[in-house]
Design an enzyme around this catalytic site. Structure first.
Site, PDB file in Angstrom:
ATOM      1  N   GLY A 156      -3.993   1.175   0.656  1.00 18.89           N
ATOM      2  CA  GLY A 156      -4.829   0.270   1.451  1.00 18.89           C
ATOM      3  C   GLY A 156      -4.744  -1.037   0.681  1.00 18.89           C
ATOM      4  CD  GLN A 157      -8.315  -2.041  -3.087  1.00 19.31           C
ATOM      5  OE1 GLN A 157      -8.865  -2.969  -3.552  1.00 19.31           O
ATOM      6  NE2 GLN A 157      -8.513  -0.748  -3.725  1.00 19.31           N
ATOM      7  CG  MET A 159      -8.485   4.642   3.769  1.00 18.81           C
ATOM      8  SD  MET A 159      -8.630   4.947   1.839  1.00 18.81           S
ATOM      9  CE  MET A 159      -6.925   4.704   1.250  1.00 18.81           C
ATOM     10  CE  LYS A 179      -5.054  -6.995   7.751  1.00 17.58           C
ATOM     11  NZ  LYS A 179      -4.751  -6.474   8.904  1.00 17.58           N
ATOM     12  CB  CYS A 193      -9.157   3.481  -1.231  1.00 15.30           C
ATOM     13  SG  CYS A 193      -7.565   2.497  -2.132  1.00 15.30           S
ATOM     14  CG  MET A 194      -5.076   4.392  -3.816  1.00 12.12           C
ATOM     15  SD  MET A 194      -5.069   4.550  -5.577  1.00 12.12           S
ATOM     16  CE  MET A 194      -5.855   5.140  -6.481  1.00 12.12           C
TER      17      MET A 194
END
Lengths: 185, 791
Positions: B410-411, B373, B92, B181-182
């Site tokens: 995740g971000q 996650m 990516k 997510c967190m």
């Protein structure tokens, strides 16, 4: 600095046409039937020069490195599997996790059309100080430590093939530019 | 390109000089001529400039060098000087530039009138937002407006939103997608250390002996960090990797021990490990005595519930109540978690539980626990975070180089923006809470606002915010940099009906199912089309400059918010010249930075961050901190050795060890719905795919979602690889191709579906059950059945 003499040699002479988007078989002593790529095909497989190429074949059910060894391998019916360019000194690389960066092309269409125009390979790079000086390496060494993978052997494109593959310690003479600045006190 | 005649002549001459030396094939010559005629090769003299930036996607925070020429991003390479990734990227990251150039980029503000989108000006758009939000405030009060933000917001975006919503509109209805997510990791750190974010850092990837991955497919989700572990293992064969998982993933292939457990039973396993540690006496009693207090909270299942549709009240407001506990009580509490019972609950062999206890209990080896996650999106996600931190506290394996719990994100700025700026409904910057009088007062003081401006009642958390929108309690909502109509659980619950009287604004870079339901769509500048800062997993704040112009009239999110605030008479909040490309980023950041100084969250100066490849806070006197709370590392620790949990004021500056029991998941398979459904990501796509699917190489590698089916189940049901099947749950059904033994392999009775594909919305099947403390939904455990689709 002058541009390299050796690198762009392939670009001049006009001759017969073949589809540059297809690999073709070439005769290399000891590697009959090797598949060879062209500059166009090389570009087709990359988003831009420097991006990891997509995998040009389907899943073969074997570990990538069983064919893409340090020296490459002739694979019956398929051609020549180019060598692994990522050397042991590549720091973070783990040769067995190829699909972290190289992905299969399972689909030909696009999700949405794109206007992205990536950097193309510059075959004039590889500057040399004078006509017989060894050219400097025109690209980063990181992840390309095995020079022979692209510059020697059956898979090497002729434009960038070395005339002296027997001299294995390439970086004895060809250095990589770490800065674009010139020395100043 | 071939613009310069002397250039061209020189090149031709060069070619001529060398042509005689090399034998060229006819095809090479033909191609060379064609390429030359087409001007296809680059000129060495064309100006190509390289600039540093962090990657746009996950929380790893890889450094990239962005190649820019003639106003376009044409290349990206891994930044060899970046300490995070040392030159390596994942697929990516290598293909980042393509993300900017999808032809359907949003270029102009668009308003939906009579069901059709019409182009309008920015002025019209801003006036309309000001009118709608202002009208809702006047008529229905601050609880009727909301902003739903993102862990992909830059620090500037998040700070502008926080100040506008909490200091301007006097509402706490600000929450980010990071809640999905967190949030459980946040509540883990907050309940135990009273300060968010990890004490450790990525340096542990070269220092630890054992890596225990709790439900964490690092090979696909954090591939560059996993590469660091593998490289360390290659150089140090004694290094071990344990993969605790509910399905085999590419990560499992590299594990020394693969531990497969039934969904949700990680709670029992962690307690089982603690049971054995105490029984064997392999704990660090001195460390515990000096640095740890024991606590327990509400444990009754019926009192807690799961917060999902049909389970409890429309608004889920469970609040835990702490009470003091002790090591002796812990021993009693753990008596039930014998290897036999844990094995029965989890399906994990007793020998594996013992092996895990030996790993954590070997006090001579460094242990790092990693999770993301699998642990966070869990109906008892905070409890699971507590238990992992507990394992490190009881063994003293914390705040030590090579021994730490390290929660992954995740971000790209879940840490930097959502957590540090505090864009959550209950938060203010630098670990502060809206519920604490002094915290609100400090915020009002820095912002120059009247005391009492910020309300003390927390706003809606993410899921409740959308429930409130559906109910009509929220009248006006602005969504930026996220795609909730793909990513929310139990999506059917949030369907918008035409003429519902709500006003929804969406700022994004591409059309998505979320812009499809928006009343007003605003085009945003992406990544290096604007200046930004992200904060990654290891507390590293990274700055990048604006490198290219955004397409059309697209503008950065922070600027959009500031312009609306001005139109609502709140220009005092943003007293800087915020004309386009004005120098407002530095004063805005320096104001935000004031919150962080002197409280152990110190950020580096704007000027220092502009130059550095990121710095890990606390940054004191220009020096970053690798290990928080550790003597010799953290400048706030005055002790000569050991650790000092100086942020944990409520517990006498000691960390809290929480006793947390096993609770079953909210929904478990039964006769009607016999399969577990787990959702997640794949290597090639990031989150809802709105960016990565527009990258040719990524889309072509992974063009559509699929359902991963166990081979024995497939044989029993007569499902072939690639065959389209129907996955049916209590809340919906979707059709998609089956994949048998693909890159992952599910155990019997278990399915996996990635969520990147907006044409196959797996969140129509998921349950909106959530963690009791963090309010983070559980996307990993729903019950479904598999049906054949007649052709």
């Amino acid at each position: 600095m002058k541009p390299s003499l050796a690198i762009p040699l392939a670009l001049l002479t006009l001759a017969a046409c073949e589809d540059p988007h297809r690999a073709r078989k070439v005769s290399v002593p000891g590697h009959e039937g090797a598949l060879k790529t062209t500059a166009t095909l090389r570009a087709d497989r990359r988003a831009f020069d420097g991006a990891p190429p997509v995998i040009p074949h389907g899943e073969l059910g074997a570990a990538c490195t069983s064919c893409h060894t340090v020296r490459g391998m002739a694979v019956p019916e398929l051609g020549f599997a180019p060598p692994l360019p990522h050397g042991e000194t590549s720091g973070l690389s783990d040769a067995s996790r190829c699909t972290q960066c190289h992905v299969f092309r399972r689909e030909e269409s696009l999700y949405v059309a794109s206007s992205f125009a990536g950097l193309r390979q510059d075959l004039r790079r590889g500057e040399r100080q004078h006509d017989v000086a060894p050219p400097v390496v025109p690209h980063p060494i990181f992840m390309r430590e095995n020079c022979a993978a692209c510059h020697a052997g059956p898979a090497a494109r002729e434009e960038i093939r070395t005339s002296h593959p027997d001299r294995e310690n390439c970086r004895q003479c060809h250095v990589s530019a770490a800065t674009e600045l010139v020395f100043a006190r | 390109m071939w613009n310069s005649d002397p250039d061209r002549r020189r090149f031709l001459k060069t070619l001529g000089a060398g042509a005689a030396c090399v034998a060229l094939s006819p095809a090479d010559r033909a191609e060379a001529a064609r390429l030359l005629a087409a001007g296809a090769f680059e000129s060495a003299d064309a100006a190509l400039a390289w600039h540093k930036a962090p990657c746009r996607y996950c929380g790893t925070g890889c450094g990239v060098e962005v190649g820019v020429r003639e106003g376009q991003v044409v290349s990206v390479r891994g930044d060899e000087k970046a300490p995070v990734n040392k030159g390596l990227l994942c697929v990516k990251g290598y293909h980042l530039p393509g993300m900017l150039y999808g032809e359907d980029r949003l270029r102009h503000p668009q308003l939906r009138r009579n069901g059709k989108l019409e182009r309008i000006s920015w002025d019209e758009a801003f006036d309309l937002i000001a009118k709608e939000f202002g009208g809702a405030l006047e008529e229905h009060g601050p609880e009727s407006v909301a902003v739903y933000g993102s862990g992909q917001w830059t620090i500037f975006d998040g700070y502008a939103a926080l100040k506008w919503v909490k200091g301007g509109m006097r509402s706490n209805n600000l929450d980010p997608n990071a809640r999905l997510c967190m949030a459980s990791a946040v509540m883990g750190f907050m309940t135990q250390f009273e300060s968010d974010e990890p004490m450790g850092c990525y340096d542990d990837f070269e220092l630890a002996d054992d890596f225990v991955l709790w439900g964490n497919n690092m090979a696909e989700m954090h591939p560059v960090l996993f590469s660091r572990i593998l490289e360390h293992k290659r150089e140090n064969p004694n290094v071990r990797i344990v993969d605790l998982a509910t399905r085999r993933t590419p990560t499992s292939n590299y594990a020394d021990l693969y531990v497969e457990f039934r969904p949700g039973t990680d709670l029992a396993i962690a307690n089982g490990i603690l049971h054995l540690l105490l029984k064997k006496g392999t704990i660090d009693r001195k460390f515990v005595r000096e640095n740890v207090v024991f606590k327990r909270g509400i444990e009754d299942l019926d009192t807690i519930g799961y917060g999902c549709e049909g389970d409890q009240a429309e608004q889920y407001t469970f609040k835990d109540q702490a009470q003091a506990s002790s090591l002796e009580e812990l021993e009693e509490f753990l008596a039930d978690y014998t290897p036999e019972r844990v094995s029965e609950i989890s399906g994990v062999p007793k020998a594996h539980i013992d092996a895990l206890a030996r790993i954590y209990g070997d006090l001579g080896r460094g242990t790092v626990s990693l999770w993301c996650m699998g642990v966070n999106q869990h109906v008892r996600g905070t409890w699971m975070n507590n238990l992992i931190n507990d394992l490190h506290l009881i063994t003293g394996k914390i705040s030590r180089p090579g021994s730490n719990p390290l929660s992954l994100t995740g971000q790209p700025s879940a840490c930097g923006t959502a957590r540090e700026v505090g864009t959550l409904s209950n938060r203010l910057p630098a670990d502060m809470l809206v519920t604490v009088d002094e915290h609100r007062a400090k915020t009002e003081d820095i912002w120059g606002l009247e005391p009492g401006t910020i309300p003390a009642k927390p706003g809606y958390h993410a899921v409740d915010m959308f429930r409130a929108l559906s109910r009509g309690d929220i009248k006006a909502m602005w969504i930026q940099t996220t795609n909730p109509w793909v990513s929310l659980p139990n999506l059917h619950r949030f369907e918008r009906k035409p003429g519902d009287g709500r006003f929804v604004v969406v700022s994004d870079i591409y059309p998505t199912p979320t812009t499809d339901v928006a009343d007003l769509i605003l085009p945003s500048a992406a990544w290096v089309e604007r200046e930004g800062m992200f904060g990654n997993t290891e507390r590293r704040t990274q700055h990048w400059d604006k490198l290219v112009e955004p397409p059309g009239e697209a503008k950065e999110d922070a600027w959009q918010i500031v312009e609306v605030a001005r139109r609502m008479g709140m220009e005092h909040l943003f007293p800087w010249a915020t004309e386009e490309d004005g120098d407002w980023h530095e004063p805005m950041f320096e104001e935000y930075r004031r919150f962080t100084l002197g409280v152990g969250k110190d950020l580096a100066s704007y000027e220092q961050l502009r130059k550095a490849r990121g710095l890990r806070w606390p940054v004191v006197e220009g020096k970053e901190t690798r290990y928080r709370y550790a003597a010799g590392h953290d400048p706030y620790v005055k002790k000569k050795e050991g650790v000092h949990f100086y942020k944990a004021k409520k517990n006498g500056e000691k960390a809290a060890f929480w006793l947390r029991p096993y609770h079953p998941p909210a929904e478990v398979p039964d006769a009607e719905y016999p399969f577990w459904l787990c959702t997640g990501r794949v290597l090639e796509h990031w989150h809802t795919g709105s960016m990565t699917r527009r990258v040719k190489e990524l889309h072509q590698a992974m063009p559509e979602a699929y359902v991963e089916v166990n081979r024995a189940d497939a044989v029993e049901l007569g499902v072939q690889d690639g065959q389209v099947v129907r996955v049916v749950g209590r809340r919906g059904s979707i059709d998609l191709p089956a994949r048998i033994d693909g890159r992952g392999a599910t155990p019997r009775g278990s399915l996996f579906i990635p969520f990147f594909d907006e044409s196959v919305l797996v969140n129509e099947l998921t349950l909106d059950a959530m963690d009791n403390i963090s309010k983070e939904p559980d996307y990993k455990k729903s019950a479904v059945r598999l049906e054949l689709v007649s052709s």
